[in-house]
Design an enzyme around this catalytic site. Structure first.
Site, short mmCIF file in Angstrom:
data_model
loop_
_atom_site.label_atom_id
_atom_site.label_comp_id
_atom_site.label_asym_id
_atom_site.label_seq_id
_atom_site.Cartn_x
_atom_site.Cartn_y
_atom_site.Cartn_z
N ASP A 93 -42.10 73.48 52.62
CA ASP A 93 -41.36 74.17 53.69
C ASP A 93 -40.31 73.22 54.25
O ASP A 93 -40.28 72.03 53.93
CB ASP A 93 -42.31 74.68 54.78
N ASP A 149 -48.42 82.09 51.80
CA ASP A 149 -49.15 80.86 52.08
C ASP A 149 -49.79 81.01 53.45
O ASP A 149 -49.30 81.76 54.30
CB ASP A 149 -48.21 79.64 52.11
#
Length: 379
Positions: free
Chosen positions: A95, A273
């Site tokens: 991320d 996720d």
């Protein structure tokens, strides 16, 4: 590395809005819909990398913010990159760090340049810009890089949401340029843009058009699963994924509960996720087809049945797991984490099978009826 392409998404089948496909990358193939276990600090907590793979995971997630603070992206690069450092040789998505910067830092200062913040670990000062975020992800050796964006609560005023979306799109363009500038890394990795706009269809549409104009390998639906509730999230997902390029994978960040995932797959999402399966495992909760089980509950103290007869931890009874958790034995967290990750991958495999057979609606309705029935009392 192999002779597989840098990044290629193949759509094999659709069932309504749901999609069955796969992503081919140099480090491996990712079957979609896919769930990515979260390896925040270079590890999926309580699991060895080989055991994560055995659960069925094709890809894991690493966290830019945490790894830049400890042990440091430059150090990870000197030690061979995140794959070699952690022992996970398949794809890793990282991320951008934006969410953690804005949620964990007590003091932040946002500007067009980026976000200045103080570490939640020691109070040291740092700055993440789109360019620095991409640099960190490149140093880590990420396979799928996320563009840097600005997240604001869905409860913010529309003016605040619009300004954050517009800035995120400017940062997306800078992220894309920074990614392309790392020629060696860009030749073997991919970059995803992140759609923002809270719960506003107009803002979501403008964000999607800006991202498609820049061009990315995949697209994430960002800014959801931050407290708006499932009904509002699904209402947004009824239209937001369809605004994105249908030929590219769509990733819903930070989701989530099993029934959240099923509903999002029905609405066209390909990748997920969430920390939930691992965090819940460490806190005594197991996910099952009959709903979540709180193994701390006294009713399991003498139950000799397994959590699931097909689970990799079926050799241990609910009574033993109850004992481990109540005694704060680390084996309890390890076993429940392994089970939860296995369950999530079984869920994804069942979704893929149902889409391929053209019976997702029937499967999903049956799943919800059983999962929400909470039929998990001792026999």
């Amino acid at each position: 590395m192999t002779d597989r392409p840098r990044f290629a998404f193949t759509l094999h089948h659709t069932d309504g809005k749901a999609r069955l496909g796969e992503i081919a990358m140099q480090r491996g193939v990712i079957r979609t819909p896919a769930f990515m276990p979260v390896g925040t600090a270079g590890t999926v907590k309580a699991m060895k990398p080989a055991d994560v793979r055995v659960t069925g995971a094709d890809i894991i997630l690493g966290n830019t913010y945490h790894l830049m603070l400890r042990p440091g992206a430059e150090r990870v690069a000197r030690l061979g990159g995140l794959h070699a450092f952690s022992g996970w040789e398949r794809p890793i998505l990282t991320d951008s760090g934006g969410y953690q910067v804005m949620s964990l830092s007590a003091l932040t200062k946002r500007s067009e340049d980026g976000v200045a913040f103080k570490s939640h670990l020691d109070g040291s000062a740092h700055m993440i810009s789109p360019e620095r975020s991409i640099e960190i992800q490149r140093l880590l050796g990420s396979d799928i890089v996320m563009a840097f964006d600005e997240l604001v609560p869905t409860t913010s005023t529309r003016d605040v949401q619009e300004a954050a979306m517009a800035r995120s799109m400017r940062w997306a363009e800078r992220s894309r340029k920074a990614f392309d500038g790392g020629i060696d890394h860009a030749a073997r990795a991919a970059i995803f843009g992140i759609q923002q706009g809270a719960l506003d269809p107009d803002l979501r549409g403008r964000s999607a058009e800006a991202l498609k104009g820049i061009g990315f390998d995949g697209y994430a639906v960002g800014g959801l699963a931050v407290g708006e509730g499932q009904e509002a999230m699904f209402a947004c997902l009824d239209y937001a994924p369809g605004m994105l390029d249908e030929a590219k994978p769509r990733y819903l960040m930070g989701v989530g509960k099993p029934d959240d995932i099923v509903g999002a797959v029905e609405r066209g999402i390909d990748m997920f996720d969430c920390v939930l399966p691992t965090r819940s495992g460490r806190n005594g909760q197991a996910f099952t087809w009959d709903g979540p089980v709180n193994i701390r509950n006294a009713k399991w103290a003498e139950d000799l049945s397994p959590i699931d007869p097909d689970s990799p931890i079926a050799g241990w009874s609910r009574a033993y797991l109850h004992h481990l958790v109540k005694s704060n034995e680390m084996l309890g967290a390890m076993l429940l984490t392994e089970h939860n990750l296995w369950f999530y991958q079984q869920l994804m495999a069942s979704l893929r099978e149902a889409i391929g057979a053209g019976r997702l609606t029937l499967w999903a309705d049956a799943f919800r009826a059983r999962y929400k029935g909470q039929a998990n009392a001792p026999a």
